[in-house]
Design a protein around this motif. Structure first.
Motif, PDB file in Angstrom:
ATOM      1  N   ILE A   1      47.965  56.774  20.469  1.00  0.00           N
ATOM      2  CA  ILE A   1      48.558  57.463  21.615  1.00  0.00           C
ATOM      3  C   ILE A   1      47.578  57.477  22.782  1.00  0.00           C
ATOM      4  N   VAL A   2      46.314  57.790  22.506  1.00  0.00           N
ATOM      5  CA  VAL A   2      45.304  57.849  23.568  1.00  0.00           C
ATOM      6  C   VAL A   2      45.072  56.466  24.156  1.00  0.00           C
ATOM      7  N   ARG A   3      44.920  55.445  23.312  1.00  0.00           N
ATOM      8  CA  ARG A   3      44.690  54.087  23.820  1.00  0.00           C
ATOM      9  C   ARG A   3      45.839  53.634  24.708  1.00  0.00           C
ATOM     10  N   ASN A   4      47.068  53.908  24.270  1.00  0.00           N
ATOM     11  CA  ASN A   4      48.227  53.515  25.059  1.00  0.00           C
ATOM     12  C   ASN A   4      48.242  54.250  26.399  1.00  0.00           C
ATOM     13  N   SER A   5      47.910  55.522  26.395  1.00  0.00           N
ATOM     14  CA  SER A   5      47.900  56.309  27.633  1.00  0.00           C
ATOM     15  C   SER A   5      46.823  55.824  28.591  1.00  0.00           C
ATOM     16  N   VAL A   6      45.627  55.541  28.060  1.00  0.00           N
ATOM     17  CA  VAL A   6      44.533  55.053  28.911  1.00  0.00           C
ATOM     18  C   VAL A   6      44.884  53.687  29.473  1.00  0.00           C
ATOM     19  N   HIS A   7      45.458  52.825  28.642  1.00  0.00           N
ATOM     20  CA  HIS A   7      45.855  51.494  29.097  1.00  0.00           C
ATOM     21  C   HIS A   7      46.886  51.598  30.225  1.00  0.00           C
ATOM     22  N   TYR A   8      47.881  52.460  30.054  1.00  0.00           N
ATOM     23  CA  TYR A   8      48.901  52.652  31.087  1.00  0.00           C
ATOM     24  C   TYR A   8      48.269  53.178  32.377  1.00  0.00           C
ATOM     25  N   TRP A   9      47.410  54.195  32.259  1.00  0.00           N
ATOM     26  CA  TRP A   9      46.753  54.777  33.431  1.00  0.00           C
ATOM     27  C   TRP A   9      45.911  53.734  34.157  1.00  0.00           C
ATOM     28  N   TYR A  10      45.147  52.935  33.413  1.00  0.00           N
ATOM     29  CA  TYR A  10      44.298  51.914  34.021  1.00  0.00           C
ATOM     30  C   TYR A  10      45.134  50.905  34.805  1.00  0.00           C
ATOM     31  N   ASN A  11      46.204  50.422  34.188  1.00  0.00           N
ATOM     32  CA  ASN A  11      47.045  49.444  34.866  1.00  0.00           C
ATOM     33  C   ASN A  11      47.764  50.033  36.073  1.00  0.00           C
ATOM     34  N   ALA A  12      48.098  51.322  36.009  1.00  0.00           N
ATOM     35  CA  ALA A  12      48.823  51.955  37.113  1.00  0.00           C
ATOM     36  C   ALA A  12      47.907  52.374  38.263  1.00  0.00           C
ATOM     37  N   SER A  13      46.616  52.562  37.993  1.00  0.00           N
ATOM     38  CA  SER A  13      45.747  53.054  39.053  1.00  0.00           C
ATOM     39  C   SER A  13      44.547  52.143  39.316  1.00  0.00           C
ATOM     40  N   LEU A  14      43.570  52.135  38.424  1.00  0.00           N
ATOM     41  CA  LEU A  14      42.353  51.384  38.673  1.00  0.00           C
ATOM     42  C   LEU A  14      42.588  49.881  38.786  1.00  0.00           C
ATOM     43  N   GLY A  15      43.498  49.378  37.991  1.00  0.00           N
ATOM     44  CA  GLY A  15      43.776  47.948  38.050  1.00  0.00           C
ATOM     45  C   GLY A  15      44.198  47.504  39.442  1.00  0.00           C
ATOM     46  N   ALA A  16      44.867  48.381  40.167  1.00  0.00           N
ATOM     47  CA  ALA A  16      45.301  48.061  41.522  1.00  0.00           C
ATOM     48  C   ALA A  16      44.139  48.022  42.502  1.00  0.00           C
ATOM     49  N   TRP A  17      43.016  48.659  42.153  1.00  0.00           N
ATOM     50  CA  TRP A  17      41.872  48.714  43.056  1.00  0.00           C
ATOM     51  C   TRP A  17      41.020  47.461  42.982  1.00  0.00           C
ATOM     52  N   LEU A  18      41.148  46.725  41.886  1.00  0.00           N
ATOM     53  CA  LEU A  18      40.285  45.552  41.686  1.00  0.00           C
ATOM     54  C   LEU A  18      40.800  44.326  42.404  1.00  0.00           C
TER      55      LEU A  18
END
Length: 59
Positions: free
Chosen positions: A42-59
């Motif tokens: 659950i945590v890995r899936n949530s972190v993966h979703y958050w990364y793709n929705a936020s930080l991934g857009a910054w790179l």
């Protein structure tokens, strides 16, 4: 040669842990035929979703 990515530690507070456990209970009651996801999944899936929705857009 590709390098292996190292895992990261994630701190989960007590309130979040209670929410994860409540979700697992919901899965047990409402989806008895499906396997219950572990807290780590659950945590890995949530972190993966958050990364793709936020930080991934910054790179």
């Amino acid at each position: 040669m590709p390098t292996k990515k190292k895992g990261q530690a994630v701190h989960i507070d007590a309130d979040t842990m209670n929410k994860i456990e409540a979700y697992q209970d919901w899965c047990r009651k409402n989806r008895p035929e499906m396997p219950i996801p572990t807290k780590g999944q659950i945590v890995r899936n949530s972190v993966h979703y958050w990364y793709n929705a936020s930080l991934g857009a910054w790179l």
